[in-house]
Design an enzyme around this catalytic site. Structure first.
Site, PDB file in Angstrom:
ATOM      1  CG  HIS A 243      22.480 -51.920  84.870  1.00  0.00           C
ATOM      2  ND1 HIS A 243      23.449 -51.800  86.070  1.00  0.00           N
ATOM      3  CD2 HIS A 243      21.800 -52.819  85.184  1.00  0.00           C
ATOM      4  CE1 HIS A 243      23.100 -52.539  86.939  1.00  0.00           C
ATOM      5  NE2 HIS A 243      22.425 -53.348  86.599  1.00  0.00           N
TER       6      HIS A 243
ATOM      7  CG  HIS B 260      25.011 -61.260  87.240  1.00  0.00           C
ATOM      8  ND1 HIS B 260      24.159 -61.308  86.069  1.00  0.00           N
ATOM      9  CD2 HIS B 260      24.375 -60.657  88.063  1.00  0.00           C
ATOM     10  CE1 HIS B 260      23.095 -60.501  86.252  1.00  0.00           C
ATOM     11  NE2 HIS B 260      23.216 -60.093  87.415  1.00  0.00           N
TER      12      HIS B 260
ATOM     13  CG  HIS C 159      15.854 -56.207  90.572  1.00  0.00           C
ATOM     14  ND1 HIS C 159      15.669 -57.175  91.066  1.00  0.00           N
ATOM     15  CD2 HIS C 159      17.023 -56.073  89.933  1.00  0.00           C
ATOM     16  CE1 HIS C 159      16.392 -58.152  90.525  1.00  0.00           C
ATOM     17  NE2 HIS C 159      17.270 -57.410  89.806  1.00  0.00           N
TER      18      HIS C 159
ATOM     19  CE1 TYR D 213      22.149 -55.228  82.124  1.00  0.00           C
ATOM     20  CE2 TYR D 213      20.062 -55.707  81.168  1.00  0.00           C
ATOM     21  CZ  TYR D 213      20.765 -55.418  82.452  1.00  0.00           C
ATOM     22  OH  TYR D 213      20.191 -55.123  83.388  1.00  0.00           O
TER      23      TYR D 213
ATOM     24  CG  ASP E 124      18.486 -55.360  86.121  1.00  0.00           C
ATOM     25  OD1 ASP E 124      19.335 -54.271  86.361  1.00  0.00           O
ATOM     26  OD2 ASP E 124      18.295 -56.228  87.071  1.00  0.00           O
TER      27      ASP E 124
ATOM     28  CD  GLU F 248      20.902 -59.143  90.623  1.00  0.00           C
ATOM     29  OE1 GLU F 248      20.242 -58.928  89.710  1.00  0.00           O
ATOM     30  OE2 GLU F 248      21.948 -59.859  90.329  1.00  0.00           O
TER      31      GLU F 248
HETATM   32 FE1  FEO Z   1      19.036 -57.623  88.493  1.00  0.00          FE
HETATM   33 FE2  FEO Z   1      21.156 -54.961  87.777  1.00  0.00          FE
HETATM   34  O1  FEO Z   1      20.553 -56.054  88.934  1.00  0.00           O
END
Ligand code: FEO
Length: 397
Positions: free
Chosen positions: A226, A24, A80, A193, A165, A82
């Site tokens: 992830h 990020h 998602h 996280y 996520d 992103e």
């Molecule tokens: Fe919100 Fe792993 O991206």
């Protein structure tokens, strides 16, 4: 990441990013690397769920090819928008132009504004289902977990939740499952996280988990986008999220300080003696030399926060100011706080810290403690008592 069959005819086809050290932008340190997980579900129809960061496109395409030719993919599900999950999707869509993409309306809009692809897109709403053959997929919109476009995919026949996520960790491992990795490292990364990414969204997360629980859908496996997959006890991470989302804390104090010539540090060290004498666990961080991501993780379950700074230009030192601005954005709730610091003449650091704490809606439990230049014997005693009294407040609640 080598391709792995995680359930009969369901393959993990994502990649491991061993070397990523910030995420990020530079807001999050990833000392254990990360993974971008994607899943391929083979049935009479074939669905790819999620993608990977654009830099790993070739490896991702190769992983998919090992399982199925691209022209056989019927659906590409984007949970998602992103770019760590969608970056490789334009390349996928080029190779399977007949595939239909599925996602929320916000996902559709976000993908278009990132890639300008003209894809056959089916907009998904909560309750929509997709028949694949022996299996089907159900969809649950999950706005603000953690972006407006976020969505969960659920396969009832396998009791498999693919929440993107949510429930993830930035944790690069050759192993794929929770029962194959070190439990402390796993929960440490899951907490880090949550704290650094999801903390401000606690009320939405608690509501969504309770909504899913009311649906009475059994969950045997959670495969996030992830880190590792939860199969031994998915309830462990769900309950951890519920606790974090409801701001459940321990009798623990995190003391964060920044010092110019060492006097504020001397105060901090005496204060933590007072805290521990009160039987409360404490963690101490010099914010100028500490990893902010780790400090925030430690704050996630702490009932008390103390902030110390020398005075500089009638205010706190700049690294502390940046840290408090970041913390304020995370919207911690139900914490006890106070401030301390050394000054030379006019002071101002404590006032500055208290002002940010007030803006953040945090309770200031006791008046701040300031000392001119270096603490003398009596002032050290006051520091000790300050810590002890703070510990007593923390233990009360
Ligand atoms: Fe919100 Fe792993 O991206």
């Amino acid at each position: 990441m080598s391709v792995q069959e995680i359930l009969p005819n369901i393959y993990s086809v994502g990649v491991i990013d061993w070397n990523v050290r910030t995420f990020h932008g530079h807001t999050y340190t990833t000392k254990r690397g990360s993974t971008y997980n994607a899943y391929l579900i083979l049935d009479e129809k074939i669905a790819l769920v999620d993608g990977v960061l654009g830099a790993f496109t070739e490896e991702f395409l190769s992983n998919i090819r090992q399982v199925v030719p691209f022209e056989k993919i019927d659906y590409v599900i984007a949970n998602h928008v992103e770019t760590d999950h969608s970056g490789a999707l334009p390349a996928v869509m080029k190779l399977c132009p007949n595939a239909k993409m599925l996602g929320t309306q916000k996902c559709k809009e976000g993908l278009y504004k990132n890639y300008y692809g003209e894809w056959d897109f089916q907009v998904i709403k909560t309750g929509d289902t997709l028949a694949l053959g022996k299996r089907s997929l159900n969809f649950i919109e999950a706005p603000m977990i953690h972006w407006p476009d976020s969505m969960f995919t659920y396969c009832p026949q396998e009791q498999l939740l693919l929440p993107n996520d949510a429930f993830g960790q930035h944790y690069a491992t050759s192993e794929r499952f929770d029962d194959e990795v070190d439990q402390c490292a796993l929960m440490d990364e899951a907490a880090k996280y949550y704290a650094n990414i999801l903390w401000p969204l606690g009320s939405v997360i608690a509501k969504k988990i309770e909504e899913v629980q009311k649906l009475n859908i059994p969950i045997k496996m959670i495969a996030p986008s992830h880190g590792i997959i939860w199969r031994r006890d998915p309830g462990k991470i769900i309950n951890a999220y519920l606790g974090w989302a409801k701001n459940k804390t321990q009798p623990k104090v995190v003391v964060v300080y920044e010092t110019m010539w060492g006097a504020t540090e001397k105060m901090a060290r005496k204060i933590i003696e007072g805290i521990t004498s009160g039987g409360v666990s404490v963690k101490l961080f010099d914010i100028a030399t500490s990893d902010r991501t780790e400090v925030i993780k430690e704050m996630l379950d702490a009932k008390g926060f103390l902030f110390g700074s020398s005075t500089h230009d009638n205010d706190m030192l700049p690294t502390m100011a940046g840290f408090l601005a970041f913390l304020k954005g995370l919207k911690p709730k139900n914490r006890l706080t106070s401030a301390f610091g050394s000054y030379g003449w006019g002071g101002g650091a404590i006032k500055g810290i208290e002002s940010v704490l007030k803006e953040a809606g945090l309770v200031n439990t006791q008046p701040g403690l300031s000392v001119q230049y270096v603490p003398d014997t009596d002032e050290f005693k006051r520091c000790y008592e300050f810590g002890k009294e703070f510990a007593q407040e923390v233990k009360k609640t």
